[in-house]
Write a protein that holds these residues in place. Structure first.
Motif, PDB file in Angstrom:
ATOM      1  N   LEU A 216      10.345  -8.366 -32.347  1.00  0.00           N
ATOM      2  CA  LEU A 216      11.538  -8.625 -33.154  1.00  0.00           C
ATOM      3  C   LEU A 216      12.808  -8.613 -32.308  1.00  0.00           C
ATOM      4  O   LEU A 216      13.748  -9.366 -32.578  1.00  0.00           O
ATOM      5  CB  LEU A 216      11.637  -7.599 -34.285  1.00  0.00           C
ATOM      6  CG  LEU A 216      10.577  -7.753 -35.390  1.00  0.00           C
ATOM      7  CD1 LEU A 216      10.583  -6.551 -36.321  1.00  0.00           C
ATOM      8  CD2 LEU A 216      10.796  -9.043 -36.172  1.00  0.00           C
ATOM      9  N   ARG A 217      12.829  -7.774 -31.283  1.00  0.00           N
ATOM     10  CA  ARG A 217      13.992  -7.773 -30.378  1.00  0.00           C
ATOM     11  C   ARG A 217      14.080  -9.088 -29.618  1.00  0.00           C
ATOM     12  O   ARG A 217      15.179  -9.574 -29.322  1.00  0.00           O
ATOM     13  CB  ARG A 217      13.895  -6.600 -29.396  1.00  0.00           C
ATOM     14  CG  ARG A 217      14.298  -5.275 -29.972  1.00  0.00           C
ATOM     15  CD  ARG A 217      15.809  -5.163 -30.147  1.00  0.00           C
ATOM     16  NE  ARG A 217      16.495  -5.169 -28.850  1.00  0.00           N
ATOM     17  CZ  ARG A 217      17.704  -5.671 -28.639  1.00  0.00           C
ATOM     18  NH1 ARG A 217      18.370  -6.249 -29.617  1.00  0.00           N
ATOM     19  NH2 ARG A 217      18.258  -5.611 -27.442  1.00  0.00           N
ATOM     20  N   LEU A 219      13.059 -11.977 -30.859  1.00  0.00           N
ATOM     21  CA  LEU A 219      13.482 -12.974 -31.840  1.00  0.00           C
ATOM     22  C   LEU A 219      14.939 -12.803 -32.254  1.00  0.00           C
ATOM     23  O   LEU A 219      15.631 -13.780 -32.555  1.00  0.00           O
ATOM     24  CB  LEU A 219      12.586 -12.897 -33.078  1.00  0.00           C
ATOM     25  CG  LEU A 219      11.139 -13.350 -32.916  1.00  0.00           C
ATOM     26  CD1 LEU A 219      10.324 -13.023 -34.168  1.00  0.00           C
ATOM     27  CD2 LEU A 219      11.071 -14.852 -32.629  1.00  0.00           C
ATOM     28  N   TYR A 220      15.396 -11.550 -32.289  1.00  0.00           N
ATOM     29  CA  TYR A 220      16.762 -11.243 -32.721  1.00  0.00           C
ATOM     30  C   TYR A 220      17.465 -10.395 -31.655  1.00  0.00           C
ATOM     31  O   TYR A 220      17.740  -9.213 -31.863  1.00  0.00           O
ATOM     32  CB  TYR A 220      16.742 -10.490 -34.060  1.00  0.00           C
ATOM     33  CG  TYR A 220      16.237 -11.300 -35.218  1.00  0.00           C
ATOM     34  CD1 TYR A 220      17.108 -12.004 -36.041  1.00  0.00           C
ATOM     35  CD2 TYR A 220      14.874 -11.363 -35.503  1.00  0.00           C
ATOM     36  CE1 TYR A 220      16.645 -12.748 -37.113  1.00  0.00           C
ATOM     37  CE2 TYR A 220      14.392 -12.112 -36.575  1.00  0.00           C
ATOM     38  CZ  TYR A 220      15.284 -12.801 -37.372  1.00  0.00           C
ATOM     39  OH  TYR A 220      14.811 -13.547 -38.438  1.00  0.00           O
ATOM     40  N   ASN A 222      20.431 -10.134 -30.677  1.00  0.00           N
ATOM     41  CA  ASN A 222      21.757  -9.609 -31.004  1.00  0.00           C
ATOM     42  C   ASN A 222      21.716  -8.483 -32.034  1.00  0.00           C
ATOM     43  O   ASN A 222      22.746  -7.872 -32.336  1.00  0.00           O
ATOM     44  CB  ASN A 222      22.660 -10.735 -31.522  1.00  0.00           C
ATOM     45  CG  ASN A 222      22.944 -11.786 -30.463  1.00  0.00           C
ATOM     46  OD1 ASN A 222      23.065 -11.466 -29.282  1.00  0.00           O
ATOM     47  ND2 ASN A 222      23.031 -13.041 -30.876  1.00  0.00           N
ATOM     48  N   GLU A 223      20.546  -8.231 -32.583  1.00  0.00           N
ATOM     49  CA  GLU A 223      20.398  -7.152 -33.571  1.00  0.00           C
ATOM     50  C   GLU A 223      19.920  -5.887 -32.857  1.00  0.00           C
ATOM     51  O   GLU A 223      18.789  -5.828 -32.382  1.00  0.00           O
ATOM     52  CB  GLU A 223      19.409  -7.551 -34.673  1.00  0.00           C
ATOM     53  CG  GLU A 223      19.829  -8.752 -35.490  1.00  0.00           C
ATOM     54  CD  GLU A 223      21.053  -8.488 -36.350  1.00  0.00           C
ATOM     55  OE1 GLU A 223      21.454  -7.301 -36.497  1.00  0.00           O
ATOM     56  OE2 GLU A 223      21.637  -9.461 -36.866  1.00  0.00           O
ATOM     57  N   GLU A 224      20.773  -4.888 -32.795  1.00  0.00           N
ATOM     58  CA  GLU A 224      20.438  -3.655 -32.086  1.00  0.00           C
ATOM     59  C   GLU A 224      20.137  -2.491 -33.023  1.00  0.00           C
ATOM     60  O   GLU A 224      19.656  -1.454 -32.576  1.00  0.00           O
ATOM     61  CB  GLU A 224      21.578  -3.260 -31.139  1.00  0.00           C
ATOM     62  CG  GLU A 224      21.821  -4.257 -30.015  1.00  0.00           C
ATOM     63  CD  GLU A 224      22.761  -3.714 -28.968  1.00  0.00           C
ATOM     64  OE1 GLU A 224      23.534  -2.785 -29.288  1.00  0.00           O
ATOM     65  OE2 GLU A 224      22.724  -4.209 -27.836  1.00  0.00           O
ATOM     66  N   LEU A 325      19.931  -3.533 -41.803  1.00  0.00           N
ATOM     67  CA  LEU A 325      18.956  -4.622 -41.683  1.00  0.00           C
ATOM     68  C   LEU A 325      17.546  -4.055 -41.711  1.00  0.00           C
ATOM     69  O   LEU A 325      17.222  -3.120 -40.972  1.00  0.00           O
ATOM     70  CB  LEU A 325      19.183  -5.397 -40.380  1.00  0.00           C
ATOM     71  CG  LEU A 325      18.169  -6.498 -40.054  1.00  0.00           C
ATOM     72  CD1 LEU A 325      18.151  -7.573 -41.138  1.00  0.00           C
ATOM     73  CD2 LEU A 325      18.467  -7.110 -38.689  1.00  0.00           C
ATOM     74  N   PHE A 327      13.424  -5.167 -41.498  1.00  0.00           N
ATOM     75  CA  PHE A 327      12.339  -6.117 -41.296  1.00  0.00           C
ATOM     76  C   PHE A 327      11.114  -5.565 -42.013  1.00  0.00           C
ATOM     77  O   PHE A 327      10.664  -4.454 -41.716  1.00  0.00           O
ATOM     78  CB  PHE A 327      12.036  -6.313 -39.809  1.00  0.00           C
ATOM     79  CG  PHE A 327      13.107  -7.060 -39.062  1.00  0.00           C
ATOM     80  CD1 PHE A 327      13.218  -8.433 -39.177  1.00  0.00           C
ATOM     81  CD2 PHE A 327      14.001  -6.391 -38.242  1.00  0.00           C
ATOM     82  CE1 PHE A 327      14.208  -9.136 -38.495  1.00  0.00           C
ATOM     83  CE2 PHE A 327      14.991  -7.067 -37.554  1.00  0.00           C
ATOM     84  CZ  PHE A 327      15.091  -8.446 -37.684  1.00  0.00           C
ATOM     85  N   ILE A 360      14.540  -8.941 -44.278  1.00  0.00           N
ATOM     86  CA  ILE A 360      13.871 -10.117 -43.724  1.00  0.00           C
ATOM     87  C   ILE A 360      12.368  -9.843 -43.720  1.00  0.00           C
ATOM     88  O   ILE A 360      11.914  -8.886 -43.083  1.00  0.00           O
ATOM     89  CB  ILE A 360      14.360 -10.426 -42.299  1.00  0.00           C
ATOM     90  CG1 ILE A 360      15.862 -10.757 -42.303  1.00  0.00           C
ATOM     91  CG2 ILE A 360      13.566 -11.596 -41.699  1.00  0.00           C
ATOM     92  CD1 ILE A 360      16.449 -10.971 -40.917  1.00  0.00           C
ATOM     93  N   LEU A 366       8.639 -17.098 -40.189  1.00  0.00           N
ATOM     94  CA  LEU A 366       9.557 -16.488 -39.231  1.00  0.00           C
ATOM     95  C   LEU A 366       8.983 -16.502 -37.815  1.00  0.00           C
ATOM     96  O   LEU A 366       9.702 -16.707 -36.835  1.00  0.00           O
ATOM     97  CB  LEU A 366       9.860 -15.049 -39.649  1.00  0.00           C
ATOM     98  CG  LEU A 366      10.783 -14.245 -38.734  1.00  0.00           C
ATOM     99  CD1 LEU A 366      12.217 -14.734 -38.861  1.00  0.00           C
ATOM    100  CD2 LEU A 366      10.704 -12.757 -39.043  1.00  0.00           C
TER     101      LEU A 366
END
Length: 396
Positions: A216-217, A219-220, A222-224, A325, A327, A360, A366
Motif C-alpha cells: 500500500l505504501r 501504491l500510495y 504520499n499517504e504516511e 484513512l 484501507f 478504501i 485497486l
C-alpha cells in the motif's frame, strides 16, 4: 504459458496466504523491473466450525493447506505451462495472518554529543539492547514464540529520513524495526506439509500486516498515516501506520465466521447458504420473513463489531492521533458490510476533528497493475498483494 515465453531473468516462486478463514497458494513468476505474473492459484476455505479455536483451528488450517499444496503439486505446474519439467523453486513465501502471527514495532534511539559513524554493528548493539528490554516486558508475545521476520522500516539521521543509514556520521539516529513472531508448532507443520509435496530451497514467513503495509505504501507513497483493517475468518486485525511507520498491530475476535454463527443462531440458516444472504443484504434485495430476520442479525452484528472496533482503536488514540484513512481488506462478500459499518458509525470520540473516516477497499480493481494474471486464473486480491511483496523482496 509456454516455457519459451518465460523471460530468462525470471524466477519462479511459491506463495501462500494463510489466514483463519481460508488458505491459498500460487505459482508466480517474478523478474526485475516487471510486475509479477500469477501462473496458477488455488484457494481452500477452512471448514466452518462452531468453536474453531486453538488446536482445533490449527488442525483445520493445516488440512486446508494440504489441499492447496496438493493442488499445486498435482495440477498447478501443468496448468502454469511447465508440463513434466518442474521449475526450480528457490523460495516459498508464506504470509501469516492472526492468529498465527503477532507483531510489534520497536524504536531504537542513539544520541551523542559528537557525530559518530553509524555502522551495522552499532545498529545490532542497539537492537540487542532493545530486545533485552522489550522481551522482559512483553506480554503479548506468547511464550515459546520464535521470530519469523525482522525489517528496518524507517531510519532517521539527525532528523532526516534515509534509506541507507549505515556508514554515515550522525549525532542522533532513530530506527523503527518491525518484528513478527509465531509458534514453532505452527511454522514447522506448515513447512513440513509444503516439503511433503514440493521441494523449495527455503520457506520464509512474513506477517500479512507488513506485506499489506509495504504494498500500500508503494501504491500510495504520499499517504504516511493510515489504518489497515483486515477482516478474516475468525479475527479482525488493525495495523496502525504513523509517519510511514507501521507502529502497532491489534486484533479482536470478530470476523466473517462470527457473522455466520450469529445467522445460524438466530435464523437456523446453514453455513452453506450464507454467501447468498450476504449478497441479498448488501444489495437490499431480499424478501420474506427469513430475510427480515437476517437483516436484524446483520444490524446486531454490525453494532457488536463497531463496538469492538471503537474500543480497540480508542486504546491507541489515547496516546496519539488517529489516522483518518482506512484501507479495508476482506472477502468480497462481506467487505461491503464492514465498510458500511465504518461509514455509518459515530467515531467522534476517536477523532481530533469531526471528520469521518475515508475508506478504501483493497480489491482487484485497486491492485490491477500490481500483478499480471495468466488467462483462466481467477483474480484474488490477497494473492496479488503477496505477489507484489514477494517480487520486491526478491528484486528490490
Amino acid at each position: 504459458m509456454s516455457l519459451f515465453s518465460i523471460r530468462k531473468d525470471s524466477e519462479c516462486l511459491l506463495i501462500f496466504d494463510i489466514g483463519s478463514g481460508s488458505v491459498a497458494g500460487a505459482i508466480i513468476l517474478t523478474a526485475k523491473e516487471h510486475p509479477p505474473t500469477v501462473l496458477y492459484n488455488f484457494r481452500s476455505d477452512i471448514p466452518f466450525h462452531e468453536e474453531a479455536t486453538g488446536s482445533r483451528l490449527l488442525s483445520l488450517m493445516l488440512r486446508s493447506l494440504a489441499q492447496v499444496v496438493m493442488a499445486i503439486s498435482h495440477e498447478g505446474f501443468e496448468v502454469a505451462g511447465f508440463g513434466a519439467r518442474r521449475p526450480k523453486i528457490r523460495e516459498a513465501i508464506v504470509s501469516l495472518s492472526a492468529p498465527w502471527v503477532i507483531s510489534r514495532t520497536s524504536t531504537l534511539t542513539l544520541r551523542n554529543k559528537e557525530p559518530q559513524k553509524i555502522t551495522a554493528s552499532v545498529f545490532s548493539e542497539l537492537l540487542a539492547h532493545s530486545k533485552e528490554e522489550t522481551d522482559s516486558q512483553e506480554e503479548n508475545v506468547p511464550k515459546g514464540s520464535v521470530e519469523i521476520e525482522q525489517k528496518l522500516v524507517k531510519s532517521l539521521l539527525n532528523g532526516y529520513e534515509t534509506a541507507s543509514p549505515f556508514e554515515k556520521k550522525a549525532s542522533e539516529a532513530e530506527f523503527s524495526v518491525f518484528e513478527s513472531f509465531s509458534l514453532p508448532r505452527v511454522t514447522e507443520k506448515i513447512s513440513d506439509i509444503i516439503a511433503n509435496f514440493i521441494h523449495a530451497k527455503q520457506v520464509t514467513y512474513h506477517s500479512f500486516s507488513l506485506l499489506a503495509f509495504s504494498t500500500l505504501r508503494e501504491l500510495y507513497p504520499n499517504e504516511e498515516n493510515f489504518v489497515i483493517v483486515d477482516v478474516s475468518g475468525e479475527q479482525t486485525e488493525l495495523a496502525i501506520v504513523k509517519k510511514a511507520v507501521l507502529v502497532e498491530t491489534i486484533t479482536f475476535p470478530f470476523g466473517r465466521n462470527h457473522l455466520i454463527r450469529m445467522l445460524k443462531k438466530y435464523t437456523d440458516m446453514p453455513a452453506s447458504g450464507v454467501s447468498a444472504i450476504f449478497k441479498l443484504y448488501v444489495e437490499n434485495n431480499g424478501t420474506g420473513r427469513l430475510f427480515e430476520r437476517a437483516k436484524k442479525v446483520f444490524e446486531k452484528a454490525k453494532e457488536e463489531w463497531g463496538e469492538k472496533f471503537s474500543k480497540t482503536l480508542s486504546a491507541f488514540s489515547e496516546e496519539t492521533f488517529l489516522p483518518q484513512l482506512i484501507f479495508l481488506t476482506a472477502d468480497d462478500d462481506v467487505a461491503p458490510i464492514f465498510k458500511a459499518t465504518i461509514e455509518t458509525g459515530d467515531w467522534s470520540k476517536l477523532m481530533i476533528s469531526p471528520s469521518s473516516f475515508q475508506i478504501i477497499t483493497v480489491g482487484n480493481e485497486l491492485l490491477g497493475a500490481s500483478a499480471n494474471w495468466s488467462a483462466g486464473q481467477t483474480r484474488d486480491q490477497f494473492i496479488t498483494l503477496i505477489s507484489a511483496f514477494a517480487s520486491r523482496l526478491r528484486h528490490g
